[in-house]
Write a protein that holds these residues in place. Structure first.
Motif, PDB file in Angstrom:
ATOM      1  N   ASP A   1       0.830  -1.208   0.000  1.00 50.59           N
ATOM      2  CA  ASP A   1       0.000   0.000   0.000  1.00 50.59           C
ATOM      3  C   ASP A   1       0.868   1.263   0.000  1.00 50.59           C
ATOM      4  OD1 ASP A   1      -2.748   0.723  -0.158  1.00 50.59           O
ATOM      5  OD2 ASP A   1      -2.649   1.476   1.881  1.00 50.59           O
ATOM      6  N   GLU A   2       0.904   1.996   1.105  1.00 52.58           N
ATOM      7  CA  GLU A   2       1.644   3.255   1.165  1.00 52.58           C
ATOM      8  C   GLU A   2       2.365   3.299   2.511  1.00 52.58           C
ATOM      9  OE1 GLU A   2      -0.919   6.734   1.553  1.00 52.58           O
ATOM     10  OE2 GLU A   2      -2.457   5.541   2.502  1.00 52.58           O
ATOM     11  N   ILE A   3       3.307   4.217   2.651  1.00 48.49           N
ATOM     12  CA  ILE A   3       3.993   4.310   3.944  1.00 48.49           C
ATOM     13  C   ILE A   3       4.364   5.757   4.264  1.00 48.49           C
ATOM     14  CG2 ILE A   3       5.992   3.318   2.682  1.00 48.49           C
ATOM     15  CD1 ILE A   3       7.283   2.823   5.475  1.00 48.49           C
ATOM     16  N   HIS A   4       4.053   6.143   5.499  1.00 50.03           N
ATOM     17  CA  HIS A   4       4.428   7.458   6.042  1.00 50.03           C
ATOM     18  C   HIS A   4       4.012   8.615   5.144  1.00 50.03           C
ATOM     19  CE1 HIS A   4       7.896   5.168   8.305  1.00 50.03           C
ATOM     20  NE2 HIS A   4       6.715   4.957   8.869  1.00 50.03           N
ATOM     21  N   THR A   5       2.794   8.551   4.631  1.00 49.10           N
ATOM     22  CA  THR A   5       2.240   9.691   3.878  1.00 49.10           C
ATOM     23  C   THR A   5       1.283  10.445   4.796  1.00 49.10           C
ATOM     24  OG1 THR A   5       0.241   8.606   3.115  1.00 49.10           O
ATOM     25  CG2 THR A   5       2.237   8.253   1.787  1.00 49.10           C
ATOM     26  N   PRO A   6       0.911  11.670   4.421  1.00 46.85           N
ATOM     27  CA  PRO A   6      -0.046  12.408   5.253  1.00 46.85           C
ATOM     28  C   PRO A   6      -1.438  11.757   5.278  1.00 46.85           C
ATOM     29  CG  PRO A   6       1.081  13.886   3.735  1.00 46.85           C
ATOM     30  CD  PRO A   6       1.424  12.485   3.314  1.00 46.85           C
ATOM     31  N   ASP A   7      -1.714  10.820   4.367  1.00 44.22           N
ATOM     32  CA  ASP A   7      -2.991  10.097   4.429  1.00 44.22           C
ATOM     33  C   ASP A   7      -2.955   8.986   5.468  1.00 44.22           C
ATOM     34  OD1 ASP A   7      -4.394  11.565   2.617  1.00 44.22           O
ATOM     35  OD2 ASP A   7      -4.633   9.961   1.130  1.00 44.22           O
ATOM     36  N   SER A   8      -1.780   8.406   5.675  1.00 46.13           N
ATOM     37  CA  SER A   8      -1.698   7.250   6.559  1.00 46.13           C
ATOM     38  C   SER A   8      -1.072   7.607   7.909  1.00 46.13           C
ATOM     39  CB  SER A   8      -0.858   6.144   5.898  1.00 46.13           C
ATOM     40  OG  SER A   8       0.496   6.531   5.780  1.00 46.13           O
ATOM     41  N   SER A   9      -0.671   8.855   8.084  1.00 47.07           N
ATOM     42  CA  SER A   9       0.118   9.228   9.261  1.00 47.07           C
ATOM     43  C   SER A   9      -0.257  10.615   9.768  1.00 47.07           C
ATOM     44  CB  SER A   9       1.610   9.302   8.900  1.00 47.07           C
ATOM     45  OG  SER A   9       1.975   8.293   7.999  1.00 47.07           O
ATOM     46  N   ARG A  10       0.063  10.856  11.017  1.00 41.41           N
ATOM     47  CA  ARG A  10       0.001  12.217  11.546  1.00 41.41           C
ATOM     48  C   ARG A  10       1.414  12.773  11.635  1.00 41.41           C
ATOM     49  NH1 ARG A  10      -3.897  10.475  14.996  1.00 41.41           N
ATOM     50  NH2 ARG A  10      -5.790  11.673  14.768  1.00 41.41           N
ATOM     51  N   PHE A  11       1.571  14.018  11.222  1.00 47.14           N
ATOM     52  CA  PHE A  11       2.858  14.705  11.364  1.00 47.14           C
ATOM     53  C   PHE A  11       2.642  16.032  12.080  1.00 47.14           C
ATOM     54  CE2 PHE A  11       3.532  12.194   7.447  1.00 47.14           C
ATOM     55  CZ  PHE A  11       4.731  11.570   7.752  1.00 47.14           C
ATOM     56  N   TRP A  12       3.471  16.324  13.056  1.00 42.75           N
ATOM     57  CA  TRP A  12       3.440  17.627  13.725  1.00 42.75           C
ATOM     58  C   TRP A  12       4.751  18.369  13.469  1.00 42.75           C
ATOM     59  CZ3 TRP A  12       1.764  15.346  19.123  1.00 42.75           C
ATOM     60  CH2 TRP A  12       0.392  15.026  19.065  1.00 42.75           C
ATOM     61  N   VAL A  13       4.691  19.679  13.592  1.00 45.61           N
ATOM     62  CA  VAL A  13       5.894  20.492  13.452  1.00 45.61           C
ATOM     63  C   VAL A  13       6.698  20.373  14.750  1.00 45.61           C
ATOM     64  CG1 VAL A  13       6.742  22.854  13.127  1.00 45.61           C
ATOM     65  CG2 VAL A  13       4.697  22.064  11.889  1.00 45.61           C
ATOM     66  N   GLU A  19      -3.106  23.081  20.523  1.00 45.43           N
ATOM     67  CA  GLU A  19      -2.947  21.971  19.586  1.00 45.43           C
ATOM     68  C   GLU A  19      -1.661  22.165  18.779  1.00 45.43           C
ATOM     69  OE1 GLU A  19      -4.779  19.044  18.890  1.00 45.43           O
ATOM     70  OE2 GLU A  19      -5.471  19.592  20.887  1.00 45.43           O
ATOM     71  N   PRO A  20      -0.960  21.071  18.465  1.00 45.40           N
ATOM     72  CA  PRO A  20       0.260  21.192  17.654  1.00 45.40           C
ATOM     73  C   PRO A  20      -0.075  21.663  16.235  1.00 45.40           C
ATOM     74  CG  PRO A  20      -0.082  18.923  18.428  1.00 45.40           C
ATOM     75  CD  PRO A  20      -1.281  19.687  18.822  1.00 45.40           C
ATOM     76  N   GLU A  21       0.921  22.243  15.576  1.00 48.10           N
ATOM     77  CA  GLU A  21       0.756  22.532  14.139  1.00 48.10           C
ATOM     78  C   GLU A  21       0.891  21.208  13.410  1.00 48.10           C
ATOM     79  OE1 GLU A  21       2.998  26.083  12.484  1.00 48.10           O
ATOM     80  OE2 GLU A  21       4.024  25.735  14.387  1.00 48.10           O
ATOM     81  N   ASN A  22      -0.015  20.931  12.479  1.00 47.96           N
ATOM     82  CA  ASN A  22       0.049  19.613  11.843  1.00 47.96           C
ATOM     83  C   ASN A  22       0.193  19.694  10.326  1.00 47.96           C
ATOM     84  OD1 ASN A  22      -2.660  19.597  10.533  1.00 47.96           O
ATOM     85  ND2 ASN A  22      -3.274  19.923  12.649  1.00 47.96           N
ATOM     86  N   PHE A  23       0.667  18.582   9.768  1.00 50.63           N
ATOM     87  CA  PHE A  23       0.811  18.463   8.310  1.00 50.63           C
ATOM     88  C   PHE A  23       0.134  17.206   7.829  1.00 50.63           C
ATOM     89  CE2 PHE A  23       3.954  21.736   8.568  1.00 50.63           C
ATOM     90  CZ  PHE A  23       3.719  22.393   7.375  1.00 50.63           C
ATOM     91  N   ASP A  24      -1.099  17.016   8.205  1.00 52.48           N
ATOM     92  CA  ASP A  24      -1.761  15.762   7.890  1.00 52.48           C
ATOM     93  C   ASP A  24      -3.243  16.013   7.706  1.00 52.48           C
ATOM     94  OD1 ASP A  24      -2.957  15.942  10.479  1.00 52.48           O
ATOM     95  OD2 ASP A  24      -1.016  15.379  11.283  1.00 52.48           O
ATOM     96  N   LYS A  25      -4.023  14.945   7.704  1.00 51.05           N
ATOM     97  CA  LYS A  25      -5.450  15.069   7.431  1.00 51.05           C
ATOM     98  C   LYS A  25      -6.249  15.693   8.573  1.00 51.05           C
ATOM     99  CE  LYS A  25      -7.487  11.378   5.638  1.00 51.05           C
ATOM    100  NZ  LYS A  25      -7.672  10.027   5.044  1.00 51.05           N
ATOM    101  N   GLU A  26      -5.591  15.897   9.718  1.00 49.81           N
ATOM    102  CA  GLU A  26      -6.303  16.470  10.857  1.00 49.81           C
ATOM    103  C   GLU A  26      -6.829  17.874  10.517  1.00 49.81           C
ATOM    104  OE1 GLU A  26      -6.839  14.408  13.123  1.00 49.81           O
ATOM    105  OE2 GLU A  26      -7.541  15.529  14.851  1.00 49.81           O
ATOM    106  N   PHE A  27      -6.069  18.605   9.727  1.00 54.57           N
ATOM    107  CA  PHE A  27      -6.453  19.939   9.266  1.00 54.57           C
ATOM    108  C   PHE A  27      -7.836  19.880   8.606  1.00 54.57           C
ATOM    109  CE2 PHE A  27      -6.180  22.978   5.604  1.00 54.57           C
ATOM    110  CZ  PHE A  27      -6.112  24.150   6.314  1.00 54.57           C
ATOM    111  N   LEU A  28      -7.959  18.886   7.745  1.00 57.53           N
ATOM    112  CA  LEU A  28      -9.212  18.694   7.003  1.00 57.53           C
ATOM    113  C   LEU A  28     -10.339  18.235   7.929  1.00 57.53           C
ATOM    114  CD1 LEU A  28      -9.573  17.943   3.655  1.00 57.53           C
ATOM    115  CD2 LEU A  28     -10.039  15.785   4.745  1.00 57.53           C
ATOM    116  N   ARG A  29     -10.003  17.312   8.828  1.00 53.74           N
ATOM    117  CA  ARG A  29     -11.023  16.791   9.752  1.00 53.74           C
ATOM    118  C   ARG A  29     -11.563  17.918  10.619  1.00 53.74           C
ATOM    119  NH1 ARG A  29      -7.022  12.713  10.988  1.00 53.74           N
ATOM    120  NH2 ARG A  29      -7.309  10.903   9.652  1.00 53.74           N
ATOM    121  N   LEU A  30     -10.648  18.775  11.093  1.00 49.80           N
ATOM    122  CA  LEU A  30     -11.080  19.861  11.972  1.00 49.80           C
ATOM    123  C   LEU A  30     -11.961  20.862  11.223  1.00 49.80           C
ATOM    124  CD1 LEU A  30      -7.785  20.364  14.041  1.00 49.80           C
ATOM    125  CD2 LEU A  30      -9.899  19.251  14.796  1.00 49.80           C
TER     126      LEU A  30
END
Ligand SMILES: Nc1ncnc2c1ncn2[C@@H]1O[C@H](COP(=O)(O)OP(=O)(O)OP(=O)(O)O)[C@@H](O)[C@H]1O
Ligand SMILES: [Mg+2]
Length: 333
Positions: free
Chosen positions: A235-247, A260-271
């Motif tokens: 499948d995929e590995i360590h992408t913003p779709d499959s993972s959470r990343f914070w600054v 809340e931490p600054e994020n680079f993942d789908k959490e932005f969209l969820r929020l």
């Protein structure tokens, strides 16, 4: 780098999906179009099984559904996963065989374990099944892990915890290692190996993300078994779709301030959706163009921070489906 202008130019040129009739059997995932065909290579004297062509589209999924199209997201995801497969191939074999196009991987098709190996370094999340939601409701047991008292949101665990889920068409459910073995989803021996590999991949991911100024917070892996019984990462590995990343830089200060931490993942969209509705109940609003560009910018930022390479945009008027079709000519069956 700020790509607002370029990305705006791609808003009407997203890869919605493909419908090639000559690449084998087609399966449509939420994000990827898959084509399964006999493995063929001039170097092989016999057929060794099947291969899976994964076309990563620009479809955005969250809350178990497709929400819309994000410009250049498919390419960013595909190229990031390809990059990580290379950075982790000494830990475990992976399915990748060829990258004939920026949006395409040709992979070994394997029998998959019907589970997702989720591993979490931090106490966080916002969905009903996420560890923070469960912990905050008072539960101290989570997928076979006993959680210590007194933890705060976004605090690191003493050691990453593994919290597997079933892999379901509709909605993935939490499951414990004990249940996985009891239900025959993996043998005890396979589970032990999956756990060992998951921890090693996550440690590598955290180390490399750190060099790019990001914290790999949590992620999920999928695995399969090849013809010889060996475990393969798919499948995929360590992408913003499959993972959470914070600054990393701002994490501690914000954590101490209760922010809340600054994020680079789908959490932005969820929020964003959560601010507008109950995403699992209500009909979901359409993403405005400006927001689609912001989401795209984050996918590309994640790609550039992790790989420390510049993202190479396609030509502005390029017909992406035609390009893919041309690049896959050698795989027509
Ligand atoms: N090498 C492989 N062999 C067999 N199946 C694979 C392999 N690599 C990926 N897959 C499967 O192909 C599909 C990829 O499509 P996609 O990621 O869009 O699916 P999805 O899981 O429906 O979407 P989402 O990721 O949003 O949950 C997944 O079902 C994945 O398990
Ligand atoms: Mg998937």
């Amino acid at each position: 780098m700020d790509y607002t202008k370029q990305l705006t130019g791609f808003l009407d040129n997203c890869l919605t999906g493909t419908n090639f009739s000559n690449l084998g059997e087609r399966y449509k995932g939420k994000v990827r179009d898959c084509y399964v065909q006999e493995e063929h290579s001039s170097a092989l004297l016999r057929t060794c099984g099947t291969q899976r062509i994964l076309v990563t589209t620009d479809r955005q999924s969250a809350f178990d559904q497709v929400l819309g199209l994000i410009p250049c997201k498919g390419q960013a995801l595909n190229q990031l996963a390809v990059w990580w497969f290379d950075k982790t191939k000494d830990i475990v074999d992976n399915h990748l065989k060829d990258v004939p196009d920026p949006n395409v991987m040709v992979c070994k098709n394997v029998k998959t374990f019907p589970i997702e190996m989720v591993i979490r370094g931090y106490m966080t999340g916002s969905t009903s099944t996420s560890v923070w939601t469960v912990y905050n409701n008072g539960d101290r047991e989570y997928c076979g892990n006993v959680l210590p008292e007194g933890m705060k949101k976004n605090e690191p665990f003493a050691e990453p915890i593994i919290t597997p889920t079933t892999k379901d068409e509709e909605h993935d459910e939490k499951i414990s290692p004990k249940e996985i073995v009891e239900q025959g989803l993996a043998t005890q021996e396979q589970w032990d190996e999956l756990e060992r590999i998951t921890r090693a991949l996550f440690a590598r991911g955290q180390e490399i993300a750190g060099k790019g100024g990001l914290i790999l917070v949590d992620t999920k892996y999928e695995f399969g078994i090849d013809g010889e019984g060996g475990i393969v990462l798919i499948d995929e590995i360590h992408t913003p779709d499959s993972s959470r990343f914070w600054v990393a830089d701002t994490y501690e200060k914000r954590f101490l301030a209760g922010e809340e931490p600054e994020n680079f993942d789908k959490e932005f969209l969820r929020l964003w959706y959560r601010g507008k509705c109950d995403p699992y109940k209500d009909p979901l609003p359409k993403m405005p163009d400006e927001f689609r560009v912001q989401v795209a910018q984050r996918y590309i930022d994640a790609y550039e921070k992790l790989t420390r390479k510049e993202f190479e945009f396609p030509k502005i008027d390029e017909d992406i489906i035609k390009r893919i079709e041309g690049n896959l000519e050698g795989y027509v069956v």
